[in-house]
Design a protein around this motif. Structure first.
Motif, mmCIF file in Angstrom:
data_model
loop_
_atom_site.group_PDB
_atom_site.id
_atom_site.type_symbol
_atom_site.label_atom_id
_atom_site.label_comp_id
_atom_site.label_asym_id
_atom_site.label_seq_id
_atom_site.Cartn_x
_atom_site.Cartn_y
_atom_site.Cartn_z
ATOM 1 N N UNK A 146 0.842 -1.224 -0.027
ATOM 2 C CA UNK A 146 0.048 0.006 0.115
ATOM 3 C C UNK A 146 0.779 1.149 -0.046
ATOM 4 N N UNK A 147 0.418 2.221 -0.770
ATOM 5 C CA UNK A 147 1.224 3.622 -1.050
ATOM 6 C C UNK A 147 0.304 4.587 -0.563
ATOM 7 N N UNK A 148 0.819 5.216 0.385
ATOM 8 C CA UNK A 148 -0.205 6.175 0.901
ATOM 9 C C UNK A 148 0.512 7.609 0.700
ATOM 10 N N UNK A 149 -0.257 8.449 -0.036
ATOM 11 C CA UNK A 149 0.133 9.760 -0.704
ATOM 12 C C UNK A 149 0.205 10.671 0.543
ATOM 13 N N UNK A 163 -2.260 -3.331 11.164
ATOM 14 C CA UNK A 163 -2.948 -4.298 11.806
ATOM 15 C C UNK A 163 -2.547 -5.458 11.015
ATOM 16 N N UNK A 164 -2.892 -5.471 9.790
ATOM 17 C CA UNK A 164 -2.609 -6.468 8.854
ATOM 18 C C UNK A 164 -1.144 -6.908 8.274
ATOM 19 N N UNK A 165 -0.153 -5.967 8.870
ATOM 20 C CA UNK A 165 1.047 -6.164 8.482
ATOM 21 C C UNK A 165 1.355 -6.198 7.048
ATOM 22 N N UNK A 166 0.774 -5.301 6.454
ATOM 23 C CA UNK A 166 0.991 -5.067 4.898
ATOM 24 C C UNK A 166 2.245 -4.120 5.016
ATOM 25 N N UNK A 167 3.192 -4.229 3.865
ATOM 26 C CA UNK A 167 4.184 -3.465 3.650
ATOM 27 C C UNK A 167 3.553 -2.085 3.058
ATOM 28 N N UNK A 168 3.989 -1.089 3.472
ATOM 29 C CA UNK A 168 3.450 0.408 3.562
ATOM 30 C C UNK A 168 4.400 1.212 2.963
ATOM 31 N N UNK A 169 4.232 2.276 2.134
ATOM 32 C CA UNK A 169 5.267 3.210 1.825
ATOM 33 C C UNK A 169 4.325 4.398 1.971
#
Length: 193
Positions: A146-149, A163-169
Motif C-alpha cells: 500500500x502506498x499512502x500519498x 494491523x494486517x502487516x501489509x508493507x506500506x510506503x
C-alpha cells in the motif's frame, strides 16, 4: 532485496519544491532529523535523507512489481486525487482517491461483498459506488503493498495496514508522525516529500 541505483536528481527535486515542508508552527518534533533549516516560517527538509528513503521505496516497489505483486495507492487530497487516478490506471494498480472507507482492508470479506455488488450494479447507485469503490473494483484480494500519498490525512488506512502487516510506503511531510504503529515494533518506509 537487491540494491539498485535510481536516477534521483537533487536539482529536479529542488525545482519541484520537494524540500519545502509545512510551516514551522505545524510540525512534528519527530521529524527534526529530516529538517535541515527553516526559512520564512517554513521548514526546509534535508533532500539527502529524502533521496535515501526514496531509493529504498523504489527498490521495494521494483522488487514487488517484478514478482507480480498487487499495489493499492491511496491519495484523497483534492490536489493529488486526479494524479493518483491517472498514474494508477497507467500502472494498472488499484487506487482510492476519494474517501477511504473504514475497514476497507481489515474487514475484507465485507468489502469483497460490496465489490461484487458494485460489479453487478448498473446506473442507479453506480455513481455513488464508483466514487468510493471505483479504484478497487477489480481488486480480488488484499494488496501486497500500500502506498499512502499523505500519511497525516490517511491515518486510518495506515492503522489498517499495520494491523494486517501489509508493507506500506508513506509519502510524508514535516507535520507527520513516523511512529504510527499499533505495537510500536513495526517500521515502514517513509519518504519525506
Amino acid at each position: 532485496m537487491e540494491r539498485r541505483y535510481w536516477n534521483i536528481n537533487l536539482e529536479e527535486m529542488m525545482e519541484a519544491g520537494v524540500h519545502f515542508g509545512h510551516g514551522t508552527k505545524k510540525w512534528n518534533p519527530k521529524m527534526a532529523p529530516c529538517i535541515s533549516t527553516k526559512r520564512k516560517g517554513i521548514h526546509i527538509t534535508n533532500l539527502t535523507i529524502t533521496t535515501h528513503f526514496l531509493s529504498e521505496a523504489c527498490d521495494l516497489v521494483f522488487d514487488a512489481a517484478s514478482r507480480g505483486k498487487k499495489f493499492l495507492i491511496v491519495g484523497t487530497k483534492k490536489k493529488v486525487a486526479d494524479l493518483v487516478e491517472s498514474a494508477t490506471i497507467r500502472a494498472r494498480c488499484h487506487y482510492v482517491n476519494k474517501k477511504c472507507l473504514g475497514g476497507m482492508l481489515t474487514n475484507w470479506s465485507t468489502t469483497e461483498t460490496r465489490l461484487q455488488k458494485f460489479r453487478d450494479l448498473r446506473a442507479r447507485k453506480l455513481f455513488t459506488l464508483q466514487t468510493y469503490l471505483g479504484g478497487i473494483k477489480y481488486m480480488t484480494g488484499l494488496p501486497d503493498i500500500v502506498i499512502i500519498v499523505d500519511q497525516q490525512e490517511k491515518y486510518m488506512v495506515l492503522r489498517e495496514c499495520v494491523i494486517l502487516g501489509s508493507p506500506t510506503i508513506c509519502l510524508i511531510d514535516t507535520n507527520c508522525d513516523t511512529d504510527l504503529s499499533v505495537d510500536n515494533t513495526s517500521r515502514y518506509p517513509f519518504v519525506l516529500v
